[in-house]
Write a protein that holds these residues in place. Structure first.
Motif, PDB file in Angstrom:
ATOM      1  N   TYR A  34       0.832  -1.205   0.000  1.00 19.64           N
ATOM      2  CA  TYR A  34       0.000   0.000   0.000  1.00 19.64           C
ATOM      3  C   TYR A  34       0.867   1.256   0.000  1.00 19.64           C
ATOM      4  O   TYR A  34       0.554   2.243  -0.669  1.00 19.64           O
ATOM      5  CB  TYR A  34      -0.956  -0.008   1.194  1.00 19.64           C
ATOM      6  N   SER A  35       1.967   1.208   0.720  1.00 20.49           N
ATOM      7  CA  SER A  35       2.898   2.335   0.745  1.00 20.49           C
ATOM      8  C   SER A  35       3.457   2.608  -0.655  1.00 20.49           C
ATOM      9  O   SER A  35       3.550   3.761  -1.085  1.00 20.49           O
ATOM     10  CB  SER A  35       4.043   2.042   1.715  1.00 20.49           C
ATOM     11  N   ALA A  36       3.823   1.537  -1.368  1.00 21.06           N
ATOM     12  CA  ALA A  36       4.345   1.696  -2.732  1.00 21.06           C
ATOM     13  C   ALA A  36       3.288   2.316  -3.645  1.00 21.06           C
ATOM     14  O   ALA A  36       3.596   3.204  -4.445  1.00 21.06           O
ATOM     15  CB  ALA A  36       4.792   0.341  -3.281  1.00 21.06           C
ATOM     16  N   LYS A  37       2.041   1.892  -3.500  1.00 22.90           N
ATOM     17  CA  LYS A  37       0.969   2.448  -4.330  1.00 22.90           C
ATOM     18  C   LYS A  37       0.757   3.934  -4.042  1.00 22.90           C
ATOM     19  O   LYS A  37       0.622   4.746  -4.959  1.00 22.90           O
ATOM     20  CB  LYS A  37      -0.338   1.683  -4.091  1.00 22.90           C
ATOM     21  N   MET A  38       0.734   4.294  -2.782  1.00 17.60           N
ATOM     22  CA  MET A  38       0.499   5.697  -2.423  1.00 17.60           C
ATOM     23  C   MET A  38       1.665   6.578  -2.858  1.00 17.60           C
ATOM     24  O   MET A  38       1.467   7.701  -3.322  1.00 17.60           O
ATOM     25  CB  MET A  38       0.260   5.839  -0.923  1.00 17.60           C
ATOM     26  N   ARG A  39       2.875   6.066  -2.735  1.00 23.19           N
ATOM     27  CA  ARG A  39       4.040   6.830  -3.186  1.00 23.19           C
ATOM     28  C   ARG A  39       3.989   6.998  -4.703  1.00 23.19           C
ATOM     29  O   ARG A  39       4.301   8.061  -5.235  1.00 23.19           O
ATOM     30  CB  ARG A  39       5.327   6.150  -2.750  1.00 23.19           C
ATOM     31  N   ALA A  40       3.572   5.963  -5.414  1.00 21.80           N
ATOM     32  CA  ALA A  40       3.437   6.040  -6.868  1.00 21.80           C
ATOM     33  C   ALA A  40       2.418   7.109  -7.258  1.00 21.80           C
ATOM     34  O   ALA A  40       2.640   7.890  -8.183  1.00 21.80           O
ATOM     35  CB  ALA A  40       3.041   4.685  -7.441  1.00 21.80           C
ATOM     36  N   VAL A  41       1.329   7.160  -6.547  1.00 19.20           N
ATOM     37  CA  VAL A  41       0.304   8.176  -6.814  1.00 19.20           C
ATOM     38  C   VAL A  41       0.884   9.572  -6.613  1.00 19.20           C
ATOM     39  O   VAL A  41       0.665  10.472  -7.429  1.00 19.20           O
ATOM     40  CB  VAL A  41      -0.940   7.962  -5.919  1.00 19.20           C
ATOM     41  N   ARG A  42       1.637   9.774  -5.542  1.00 18.34           N
ATOM     42  CA  ARG A  42       2.238  11.092  -5.282  1.00 18.34           C
ATOM     43  C   ARG A  42       3.231  11.470  -6.379  1.00 18.34           C
ATOM     44  O   ARG A  42       3.250  12.618  -6.839  1.00 18.34           O
ATOM     45  CB  ARG A  42       2.921  11.112  -3.922  1.00 18.34           C
ATOM     46  N   ILE A  43       4.042  10.525  -6.829  1.00 17.94           N
ATOM     47  CA  ILE A  43       5.030  10.809  -7.877  1.00 17.94           C
ATOM     48  C   ILE A  43       4.332  11.191  -9.176  1.00 17.94           C
ATOM     49  O   ILE A  43       4.674  12.181  -9.807  1.00 17.94           O
ATOM     50  CB  ILE A  43       5.973   9.602  -8.079  1.00 17.94           C
ATOM     51  N   VAL A  44       3.321  10.406  -9.565  1.00 16.86           N
ATOM     52  CA  VAL A  44       2.619  10.665 -10.826  1.00 16.86           C
ATOM     53  C   VAL A  44       1.819  11.955 -10.758  1.00 16.86           C
ATOM     54  O   VAL A  44       1.695  12.666 -11.751  1.00 16.86           O
ATOM     55  CB  VAL A  44       1.728   9.455 -11.192  1.00 16.86           C
ATOM     56  N   SER A  45       1.304  12.290  -9.599  1.00 19.50           N
ATOM     57  CA  SER A  45       0.529  13.532  -9.489  1.00 19.50           C
ATOM     58  C   SER A  45       1.425  14.760  -9.608  1.00 19.50           C
ATOM     59  O   SER A  45       0.959  15.827  -9.995  1.00 19.50           O
ATOM     60  CB  SER A  45      -0.258  13.569  -8.181  1.00 19.50           C
ATOM     61  N   ALA A  46       2.704  14.611  -9.318  1.00 24.37           N
ATOM     62  CA  ALA A  46       3.626  15.741  -9.410  1.00 24.37           C
ATOM     63  C   ALA A  46       4.066  15.991 -10.850  1.00 24.37           C
ATOM     64  O   ALA A  46       4.245  17.139 -11.253  1.00 24.37           O
ATOM     65  CB  ALA A  46       4.848  15.507  -8.523  1.00 24.37           C
ATOM     66  N   SER A  47       4.250  14.930 -11.633  1.00 22.68           N
ATOM     67  CA  SER A  47       4.654  15.095 -13.026  1.00 22.68           C
ATOM     68  C   SER A  47       4.455  13.797 -13.787  1.00 22.68           C
ATOM     69  O   SER A  47       4.384  12.717 -13.187  1.00 22.68           O
ATOM     70  CB  SER A  47       6.126  15.510 -13.120  1.00 22.68           C
ATOM     71  N   SER A  48       4.386  13.914 -15.091  1.00 17.56           N
ATOM     72  CA  SER A  48       4.252  12.725 -15.933  1.00 17.56           C
ATOM     73  C   SER A  48       5.578  11.976 -15.933  1.00 17.56           C
ATOM     74  O   SER A  48       6.625  12.583 -16.126  1.00 17.56           O
ATOM     75  CB  SER A  48       3.912  13.123 -17.364  1.00 17.56           C
ATOM     76  N   VAL A  49       5.501  10.698 -15.709  1.00 20.35           N
ATOM     77  CA  VAL A  49       6.704   9.877 -15.729  1.00 20.35           C
ATOM     78  C   VAL A  49       6.427   8.600 -16.503  1.00 20.35           C
ATOM     79  O   VAL A  49       5.285   8.162 -16.616  1.00 20.35           O
ATOM     80  CB  VAL A  49       7.194   9.515 -14.302  1.00 20.35           C
ATOM     81  N   SER A  50       7.493   8.016 -17.017  1.00 27.91           N
ATOM     82  CA  SER A  50       7.352   6.740 -17.713  1.00 27.91           C
ATOM     83  C   SER A  50       7.240   5.621 -16.692  1.00 27.91           C
ATOM     84  O   SER A  50       7.546   5.796 -15.509  1.00 27.91           O
ATOM     85  CB  SER A  50       8.561   6.501 -18.621  1.00 27.91           C
ATOM     86  N   ARG A  51       6.821   4.493 -17.178  1.00 28.93           N
ATOM     87  CA  ARG A  51       6.678   3.309 -16.326  1.00 28.93           C
ATOM     88  C   ARG A  51       8.024   2.968 -15.674  1.00 28.93           C
ATOM     89  O   ARG A  51       8.096   2.721 -14.473  1.00 28.93           O
ATOM     90  CB  ARG A  51       6.199   2.159 -17.214  1.00 28.93           C
ATOM     91  N   LEU A  80      -3.286   5.574 -15.040  1.00 34.20           N
ATOM     92  CA  LEU A  80      -2.598   6.743 -14.493  1.00 34.20           C
ATOM     93  C   LEU A  80      -1.154   6.824 -14.967  1.00 34.20           C
ATOM     94  O   LEU A  80      -0.521   7.872 -14.831  1.00 34.20           O
ATOM     95  CB  LEU A  80      -2.653   6.720 -12.960  1.00 34.20           C
ATOM     96  N   VAL A  81      -0.632   5.738 -15.495  1.00 40.44           N
ATOM     97  CA  VAL A  81       0.704   5.705 -16.084  1.00 40.44           C
ATOM     98  C   VAL A  81       0.550   5.170 -17.490  1.00 40.44           C
ATOM     99  O   VAL A  81       0.050   4.072 -17.692  1.00 40.44           O
ATOM    100  CB  VAL A  81       1.664   4.804 -15.271  1.00 40.44           C
ATOM    101  N   ASP A  82       0.944   5.977 -18.459  1.00 40.53           N
ATOM    102  CA  ASP A  82       0.829   5.589 -19.861  1.00 40.53           C
ATOM    103  C   ASP A  82       2.021   6.181 -20.604  1.00 40.53           C
ATOM    104  O   ASP A  82       2.100   7.404 -20.787  1.00 40.53           O
ATOM    105  CB  ASP A  82      -0.486   6.102 -20.432  1.00 40.53           C
TER     106      ASP A  82
END
Length: 188
Positions: A34-51, A80-82
């Protein structure tokens, strides 16, 4: 151990609850995922990133490699990641900034976009002649000397424009380009 509210609810945790070793291992695994998922959400919400970048950043931030991979897959399932969409955004930004095709390729490389997407997103890259002309007109006064031309051309080359495109723009402006054709050593 830090846990999210969702984990507390999933395991019906409360103060003073005693957990068996098996339940504790399950809780630790769940909390990490769950921590990894929430951190991923925070990273993607800050900027577009590749997989690939997202997965690397999660591991860098201390997430388990397997949980990072699962979090990225979860983000993809949620759309959310494309990588294709991220690549299109990168190319659009490069076009808006007046960068040449080479600089757009460099940006795609830096953002770790898979190469198989490059041709697709660069397919409709517009001709930048108008931008080059506008830039040259702003930097080169009437009767500009060779040093001024060299500085302007160098600036355009750093922005990813080809030498040929810059030379054609100089010719359109009526600038003498014969010295550029014979001796390209001034580019160095």
């Amino acid at each position: 151990m830090r846990v999210y509210r969702q984990t507390i609810e999933d395991f019906a945790l409360y103060p003073g609850l005693e957990l068996s070793e098996g339940k504790m291992a399950e809780l630790t695994e769940s909390a990490g995922a769950y921590s990894a998922k929430m951190r991923a959400v925070r990273i993607v919400s800050a900027s577009s990133v590749s997989r690939k970048t997202l997965e690397q950043r999660l591991v860098q931030k201390g997430e388990n490699a397997q949980q990072a991979k699962e979090a990225v897959a979860w983000m993809e399932d949620l759309h959310l990641v494309d990588d294709r969409q991220t690549a299109s955004q990168i190319v659009s930004r490069c076009i808006a900034k007046g960068y040449g095709r080479s600089r757009a390729k460099q940006a795609l490389y830096e953002k770790q976009i898979p190469r198989d997407l490059w041709d697709e997103v660069l397919e409709d890259y517009p001709d930048q002649t108008d931008y080059i002309l506008k830039f040259l007109r702003s930097k080169l006064p009437q009767g500009a000397d060779e040093r001024q031309k060299k500085r302007a051309v160098d600036a355009l080359m750093r922005r990813g424009h080809s030498y040929g495109a810059v030379r054609r723009a100089l010719e359109q402006m009526g600038a003498e380009t014969d010295e550029f054709l014979e001796d390209e050593s001034w580019l160095k």
